[in-house]
Design an enzyme around this catalytic site. Structure first.
Site, mmCIF file in Angstrom:
data_model
loop_
_atom_site.group_PDB
_atom_site.id
_atom_site.type_symbol
_atom_site.label_atom_id
_atom_site.label_comp_id
_atom_site.label_asym_id
_atom_site.label_seq_id
_atom_site.Cartn_x
_atom_site.Cartn_y
_atom_site.Cartn_z
ATOM 1 N N HIS A 129 0.834 -1.207 0.000
ATOM 2 C CA HIS A 129 0.000 0.000 0.000
ATOM 3 C C HIS A 129 0.867 1.255 0.000
ATOM 4 C CE1 HIS A 129 -2.876 2.841 2.177
ATOM 5 N NE2 HIS A 129 -3.512 2.523 1.067
ATOM 6 N N HIS A 133 -1.470 10.837 -2.652
ATOM 7 C CA HIS A 133 -2.794 10.448 -2.155
ATOM 8 C C HIS A 133 -3.707 11.637 -1.943
ATOM 9 C CE1 HIS A 133 -5.809 9.510 0.965
ATOM 10 N NE2 HIS A 133 -5.880 8.329 0.364
#
Length: 273
Positions: free
Chosen positions: A16, A58
């Site tokens: 991740h 992100h």
């Protein structure tokens, strides 16, 4: 707890934002470390800059993961490259540019290509955004440069596209129907609680809380011929639970821990596929 009929399959491990528990997220260093650790795949988020580059960031704003300020979509790649993207994680002096420089999707794609072994890449498109469908168009163009947007019949691209946005996945299906897609969910919409997914979507991407509260959801998805990729799975007990439920992939900030825990319980268990 009733286990999935394929509970003995060992999940694949997807890093991740790279090995983000160790290195600054979305930096080249984090992804290279994840590959060295043996992760089966890498996960990234992409946003479009003001001058049309896809970067692995992100947040909508850059304050959390850099020493700059502003909105990614309002800044050029050249502007983003002036900031330090690693000191928030490693405040001590570190001259390694791989830990400090903003990462473009193109650099990550070349890293996957040159990994020396098959590595999957799960790319999340972030929405809403001022550029709407241009994000998907630029993503397809980037994948096309590596021959990954339109895989030949009988082959699979190492890349798949994930989003919480059904519209984003629909755009991808229309423009690149051979690419696998993942519907990310922090809750399962009522119409899909039976394990079905929107037309053309390949995989379910539930948050860990979903399969914890409703473990039989994994079974229902499998019965409809889909895979289940669960995020974000970091604790050892949660990794074990995902294996017991038969999920197909765990997305983890700690790929080394996930690989170790899954290997510890892999005796007599089927190979990851």
């Amino acid at each position: 707890m009733r286990l999935s009929p394929i509970a003995k399959r060992v999940p694949r491990v997807v890093a991740h934002r790279g090995a983000s528990a160790v290195d600054p997220e979305h930096t080249l260093a984090a992804y290279r470390r994840a590959i060295e650790m043996g992760a089966d795949g890498l996960e990234c988020d992409v946003r479009l800059t003001a001058d049309g580059h896809l970067v692995c960031v992100h947040d909508r704003r850059i304050e959390r993961t850099s020493n700059g300020q502003g909105v990614v979509s309002k800044m050029s790649l050249e502007q983003l490259e002036t900031y330090d993207w690693g000191s928030w994680k490693r405040p001590t002096a570190d001259t390694d540019l791989d830990s400090r420089k903003v990462l473009t999707l193109d650099t990550l794609l070349s890293t996957v290509r040159d990994a020396g072994r098959p590595v999957e890449l799960a790319i999340e498109t972030k929405h809403p955004t001022r550029y709407a469908g241009l994000v998907e168009r630029r993503l397809i163009e980037a994948l096309d440069r590596y021959g990954w947007a339109h895989p030949k019949l009988g082959t699979e691209s190492p890349a798949r596209v994930m989003s919480f946005s059904w519209l984003s996945l629909r755009r991808m299906r229309t423009a690149a129907p051979g690419l696998r897609t993942v519907l990310l969910m922090d809750r399962v919409p009522l119409r899909f609680r039976d394990g079905t997914l929107p037309t053309g979507v390949s995989y379910a991407g539930p948050g860990l809380a979903i399969v914890t509260a409703d473990p039989e959801y994994v079974d229902r998805v499998h019965k409809h011929g889909h895979q289940v990729h669960v995020w974000t799975v970091n604790a050892e007990e949660d990794i074990r639970r995902c294996r017991e439920l038969g999920v197909d992939a765990v997305i983890s900030d700690r790929p080394d821990v996930a690989l170790r825990v899954l290997a510890d319980g892999a005796e007599g268990v089927g190979r990851r596929t």
